[in-house]
Design an enzyme around this catalytic site. Structure first.
Site, PDB file in Angstrom:
ATOM      1  N   GLU A   1     -16.172   6.702  88.290  1.00 25.48           N
ATOM      2  CA  GLU A   1     -15.975   5.354  88.844  1.00 25.48           C
ATOM      3  C   GLU A   1     -16.231   4.303  87.760  1.00 25.48           C
ATOM      4  O   GLU A   1     -17.280   4.336  87.091  1.00 25.48           O
ATOM      5  CB  GLU A   1     -16.946   5.142  90.021  1.00 25.48           C
ATOM      6  CG  GLU A   1     -16.594   3.932  90.853  1.00 25.48           C
ATOM      7  CD  GLU A   1     -17.630   3.667  91.945  1.00 25.48           C
ATOM      8  OE1 GLU A   1     -17.705   2.525  92.412  1.00 25.48           O
ATOM      9  OE2 GLU A   1     -18.365   4.608  92.302  1.00 25.48           O
ATOM     10  N   LEU A   2     -15.315   3.369  87.600  1.00 27.31           N
ATOM     11  CA  LEU A   2     -15.368   2.398  86.504  1.00 27.31           C
ATOM     12  C   LEU A   2     -16.650   1.560  86.521  1.00 27.31           C
ATOM     13  O   LEU A   2     -16.978   0.948  87.544  1.00 27.31           O
ATOM     14  CB  LEU A   2     -14.144   1.476  86.587  1.00 27.31           C
ATOM     15  CG  LEU A   2     -14.003   0.445  85.460  1.00 27.31           C
ATOM     16  CD1 LEU A   2     -13.670   1.116  84.137  1.00 27.31           C
ATOM     17  CD2 LEU A   2     -12.963  -0.605  85.811  1.00 27.31           C
TER      18      LEU A   2
ATOM     19  N   GLY B   1     -14.672  -3.274  66.465  1.00 23.53           N
ATOM     20  CA  GLY B   1     -15.669  -2.284  66.074  1.00 23.53           C
ATOM     21  C   GLY B   1     -16.992  -2.848  65.591  1.00 23.53           C
ATOM     22  O   GLY B   1     -17.679  -2.211  64.797  1.00 23.53           O
TER      23      GLY B   1
ATOM     24  N   GLU C   1     -25.684  -6.773  72.303  1.00 23.66           N
ATOM     25  CA  GLU C   1     -25.033  -5.450  72.379  1.00 23.66           C
ATOM     26  C   GLU C   1     -25.373  -4.648  71.125  1.00 23.66           C
ATOM     27  O   GLU C   1     -25.632  -3.442  71.187  1.00 23.66           O
ATOM     28  CB  GLU C   1     -23.509  -5.593  72.482  1.00 23.66           C
ATOM     29  CG  GLU C   1     -23.032  -6.143  73.812  1.00 23.66           C
ATOM     30  CD  GLU C   1     -21.511  -6.218  73.901  1.00 23.66           C
ATOM     31  OE1 GLU C   1     -20.813  -5.369  73.329  1.00 23.66           O
ATOM     32  OE2 GLU C   1     -21.005  -7.152  74.556  1.00 23.66           O
TER      33      GLU C   1
ATOM     34  N   HIS D   1     -21.061  -2.341  78.501  1.00 20.63           N
ATOM     35  CA  HIS D   1     -20.270  -3.275  79.301  1.00 20.63           C
ATOM     36  C   HIS D   1     -20.919  -4.650  79.211  1.00 20.63           C
ATOM     37  O   HIS D   1     -22.145  -4.769  79.339  1.00 20.63           O
ATOM     38  CB  HIS D   1     -20.237  -2.804  80.756  1.00 20.63           C
ATOM     39  CG  HIS D   1     -19.444  -3.712  81.630  1.00 20.63           C
ATOM     40  ND1 HIS D   1     -18.065  -3.723  81.646  1.00 20.63           N
ATOM     41  CD2 HIS D   1     -19.834  -4.671  82.498  1.00 20.63           C
ATOM     42  CE1 HIS D   1     -17.647  -4.654  82.485  1.00 20.63           C
ATOM     43  NE2 HIS D   1     -18.700  -5.248  83.014  1.00 20.63           N
TER      44      HIS D   1
HETATM   45  C1  GRF Z   1     -17.781  -5.689  73.502  1.00 23.46           C
HETATM   46  O1  GRF Z   1     -18.032  -6.930  74.073  1.00 23.46           O
HETATM   47  C2  GRF Z   1     -17.920  -4.641  74.561  1.00 23.46           C
HETATM   48  O2  GRF Z   1     -18.916  -4.908  75.488  1.00 23.46           O
HETATM   49  C3  GRF Z   1     -16.578  -4.723  75.215  1.00 23.46           C
HETATM   50  O3  GRF Z   1     -15.688  -4.878  74.144  1.00 23.46           O
HETATM   51  C4  GRF Z   1     -16.335  -5.538  73.087  1.00 23.46           C
HETATM   52  C5  GRF Z   1     -16.179  -4.703  71.867  1.00 23.46           C
HETATM   53  O4  GRF Z   1     -16.517  -5.345  70.696  1.00 23.46           O
HETATM   54  N1  GRF Z   1     -16.348  -3.589  76.051  1.00 23.46           N
HETATM   55  P1  GRF Z   1     -16.468  -4.543  69.310  1.00 23.46           P
HETATM   56  O5  GRF Z   1     -15.109  -3.863  69.194  1.00 23.46           O
HETATM   57  O6  GRF Z   1     -17.586  -3.555  69.307  1.00 23.46           O
HETATM   58  O7  GRF Z   1     -16.627  -5.613  68.278  1.00 23.46           O
END
Ligand code: GRF
Length: 228
Positions: free
Chosen positions: A149-150, A18, A180, A115
């Site tokens: 679609e994934l 998270g 991210e 992603h």
């Molecule tokens: C991230 O790298 C996201 O892109 C991937 O899972 C990871 C999640 O990290 N789908 P967190 O749970 O937000 O720390």
């Protein structure tokens, strides 16, 4: 009547640590992000993300996929829980379950995912390893609208990072994860404030079709900044 627009309501779905959820919580509590996270749902019990939500005073739920006989039944339970909170946006933040078309259609245009690759490159798993094997010089992450679609729905924003010669999958993953945490709040804010609108397979920003995703290259570059 004038005044600030009310915050968009969000449901956040997680499966683990998270850290993206935490980035959203932090930006929302700083007042930078007009988002009211009304529920955090995990498909796994005891994960750190649930603790993070509870610490922030956000309601949590755990709906374990193993308790359901089929993907459809799990998705129906998940969808009913989400719908009870009437979210404007559903944010998948490290949610490691593939959603059925029925689920996606029920919340069509309102589900976001992050992603860890520059989609359409490297959909699926093990993206960092695959980038290193390919010898790419640039990697990153994509926030996109979820379609049936994934990893294929229209992209809103991408965060880019350089690949370094001594990277291994873990060092590269850590660099991507940092970006991210920057781009997900930007995308969530654009959707929650209504500046980004999804129209089928198209994304509109301020009423204009976004032909390519916004690019975030980091604070120092002429990167994308959080819109006012
Ligand atoms: C991230 O790298 C996201 O892109 C991937 O899972 C990871 C999640 O990290 N789908 P967190 O749970 O937000 O720390």
């Amino acid at each position: 009547m004038s005044g600030p627009k009310p915050a968009g309501r969000a449901a956040v779905l997680i499966s683990g640590g998270g850290s993206n959820l935490q980035a959203l919580i932090d930006r929302a509590s700083d007042g930078d992000l007009p988002l009211d996270i009304s529920i955090v749902i995990s498909n796994r019990p005891g994960v750190r993300g649930l603790e993070r939500a509870a610490t922030a005073g956000i309601e949590t739920a755990c709906i374990e996929h193993g308790d359901y006989a089929s993907r459809e039944e799990f998705d129906n339970a998940l969808a009913d829980c989400i719908a009870a909170h009437t979210p404007d946006v559903i944010i998948l933040a490290g949610f490691m379950r593939i959603l059925t078309a029925g689920f996606v259609n029920r919340f069509s245009g309102r589900i976001l995912n992050i992603h860890p690759s520059l989609l359409p490159a490297y959909p699926g798993l093990h993206t960092h390893q695959r980038v290193l094997e390919a010898g790419d010089e640039v990697h990153g992450c994509t926030v996109h609208v979820v379609t049936a679609e994934l990893d294929a729905g229209p992209a809103i924003i991408q965060g880019r990072v350089p690949v370094q010669v001594d990277d291994d999958p873990a060092t590269l993953a850590a660099r991507v994860l940092k970006v991210e945490h920057q781009v997900y709040p930007i995308a969530a804010g654009l959707v929650a404030s209504g500046r980004v609108v999804v129209d089928g397979e198209r994304v509109l920003l301020d009423g204009k079709v976004l032909d390519a995703p916004l690019i975030y290259d980091g604070e120092a570059a002429a990167g994308y900044t959080i819109p006012g």
